[in-house]
Design a protein around this motif. Structure first.
Motif, PDB file in Angstrom:
ATOM      1  N   ALA A 278      35.722  51.994  47.097  1.00 14.28           N
ATOM      2  CA  ALA A 278      35.397  50.847  47.949  1.00 14.28           C
ATOM      3  C   ALA A 278      36.208  49.595  47.629  1.00 14.28           C
ATOM      4  O   ALA A 278      36.579  48.852  48.522  1.00 14.28           O
ATOM      5  CB  ALA A 278      33.904  50.543  47.845  1.00 14.28           C
ATOM      6  N   HIS A 279      36.459  49.353  46.364  1.00 14.65           N
ATOM      7  CA  HIS A 279      37.152  48.115  46.002  1.00 14.65           C
ATOM      8  C   HIS A 279      38.623  48.346  45.685  1.00 14.65           C
ATOM      9  O   HIS A 279      39.254  47.560  44.981  1.00 14.65           O
ATOM     10  CB  HIS A 279      36.438  47.457  44.818  1.00 14.65           C
ATOM     11  CG  HIS A 279      34.987  47.200  45.090  1.00 14.65           C
ATOM     12  ND1 HIS A 279      34.572  46.300  46.053  1.00 14.65           N
ATOM     13  CD2 HIS A 279      33.861  47.768  44.583  1.00 14.65           C
ATOM     14  CE1 HIS A 279      33.255  46.306  46.102  1.00 14.65           C
ATOM     15  NE2 HIS A 279      32.801  47.191  45.238  1.00 14.65           N
ATOM     16  N   ARG A 280      39.141  49.450  46.187  1.00 15.98           N
ATOM     17  CA  ARG A 280      40.547  49.775  45.950  1.00 15.98           C
ATOM     18  C   ARG A 280      41.241  49.887  47.299  1.00 15.98           C
ATOM     19  O   ARG A 280      41.355  50.981  47.864  1.00 15.98           O
ATOM     20  CB  ARG A 280      40.661  51.117  45.215  1.00 15.98           C
ATOM     21  CG  ARG A 280      39.848  51.194  43.938  1.00 15.98           C
ATOM     22  CD  ARG A 280      40.559  50.505  42.814  1.00 15.98           C
ATOM     23  NE  ARG A 280      39.814  50.654  41.567  1.00 15.98           N
ATOM     24  CZ  ARG A 280      40.217  50.125  40.426  1.00 15.98           C
ATOM     25  NH1 ARG A 280      41.337  49.442  40.371  1.00 15.98           N
ATOM     26  NH2 ARG A 280      39.509  50.276  39.332  1.00 15.98           N
ATOM     27  N   PRO A 281      41.688  48.763  47.843  1.00 14.45           N
ATOM     28  CA  PRO A 281      42.241  48.767  49.194  1.00 14.45           C
ATOM     29  C   PRO A 281      43.424  49.714  49.388  1.00 14.45           C
ATOM     30  O   PRO A 281      43.619  50.245  50.480  1.00 14.45           O
ATOM     31  CB  PRO A 281      42.656  47.313  49.418  1.00 14.45           C
ATOM     32  CG  PRO A 281      42.654  46.671  48.072  1.00 14.45           C
ATOM     33  CD  PRO A 281      41.679  47.424  47.243  1.00 14.45           C
ATOM     34  N   HIS A 282      44.199  49.957  48.333  1.00 21.29           N
ATOM     35  CA  HIS A 282      45.360  50.848  48.490  1.00 21.29           C
ATOM     36  C   HIS A 282      44.958  52.310  48.420  1.00 21.29           C
ATOM     37  O   HIS A 282      45.807  53.199  48.523  1.00 21.29           O
ATOM     38  CB  HIS A 282      46.405  50.552  47.418  1.00 21.29           C
ATOM     39  CG  HIS A 282      46.976  49.175  47.541  1.00 21.29           C
ATOM     40  ND1 HIS A 282      47.698  48.782  48.644  1.00 21.29           N
ATOM     41  CD2 HIS A 282      46.905  48.098  46.726  1.00 21.29           C
ATOM     42  CE1 HIS A 282      48.058  47.518  48.485  1.00 21.29           C
ATOM     43  NE2 HIS A 282      47.583  47.074  47.343  1.00 21.29           N
ATOM     44  N   LEU A 283      43.678  52.563  48.196  1.00 25.23           N
ATOM     45  CA  LEU A 283      43.236  53.946  48.079  1.00 25.23           C
ATOM     46  C   LEU A 283      42.219  54.274  49.168  1.00 25.23           C
ATOM     47  O   LEU A 283      41.360  55.127  48.997  1.00 25.23           O
ATOM     48  CB  LEU A 283      42.619  54.180  46.689  1.00 25.23           C
ATOM     49  CG  LEU A 283      43.623  54.089  45.536  1.00 25.23           C
ATOM     50  CD1 LEU A 283      42.910  53.986  44.202  1.00 25.23           C
ATOM     51  CD2 LEU A 283      44.543  55.291  45.543  1.00 25.23           C
TER      52      LEU A 283
END
Ligand SMILES: [Zn+2]
Length: 187
Positions: free
Chosen positions: A35-40
């Motif tokens: 959720a807090h990993r925009p690139h993933l």
């Protein structure tokens, strides 16, 4: 960019599994991990969940080898991961930032996660040593952490596992923090 900061992805993933609980038991759990990993981000499927569980086991084995003093074993496993999940760096510039590195913008989510994690762990080990990788010695605890103590003396993931509930923590507001919030499995 601090490459070693990607090593935290390893902690986040390995610690999704606890004796009585598995945060990666369904797609919702995987979504919350990312959720807090925009690139993933992106669409995820059940095969991604399987791949992430497999990656989790591989990462756990690296920490376990390091924790028992098997540096060669830990590094061999990590080198294998680096071969299977190479990073594909690209320089990018956006949102007012200067040129900076992006890694693996395409490919499956597990592949992107693995590439970043392997690179982060490799950078961490190269700069700080294999013995920074720790495995909790608490009973039935499989959580992992980075030992940031000056004398590499950390043995437990949390005060709870160390059997020192609050006394030590209360001694100082800057008492050593655990790398990840203690999300207790069994009550
Ligand atoms: Zn523990």
């Amino acid at each position: 960019m601090n490459l070693a900061s990607y090593a935290d992805l390893a902690i986040d993933l390995v610690n999704t599994r606890r004796p009585q609980e598995d945060d990666l038991s369904d797609l919702e759990g995987l979504r919350s991990l990312l959720a807090h990993r925009p690139h993933l981000g992106g669409r995820i499927a059940h095969r991604d969940l399987d791949a992430m569980r497999e990656l989790r086991a591989q990462l756990h084995a690296i920490f376990a080898a390091a924790a028992r003093g098997d540096e060669e074993g830990a590094v061999d496993r990590l080198n294998t991961l680096l071969i299977h999940h190479p990073v594909h760096p690209q320089l990018a510039r956006h949102d007012g930032q200067g040129w900076h590195l992006h890694f693996n913008e395409s490919g499956s989510i597990p592949d992107r996660y693995a590439a970043r994690t392997a690179m982060g762990l490799a950078a961490k080990i190269a700069s700080q040593g294999v013995d920074r990788l720790g495995l909790c010695r608490g009973e039935d605890c499989e959580r992992v952490f980075f030992d940031t103590t000056a004398n590499r003396s950390r043995r437990y993931c949390s005060d709870r596992c160390a059997g020192r509930p609050s006394v030590t923590a209360a001694c100082s507001p800057s008492a050593p923090r655990v790398s990840a919030p203690a999300r207790d499995g069994g009550q």
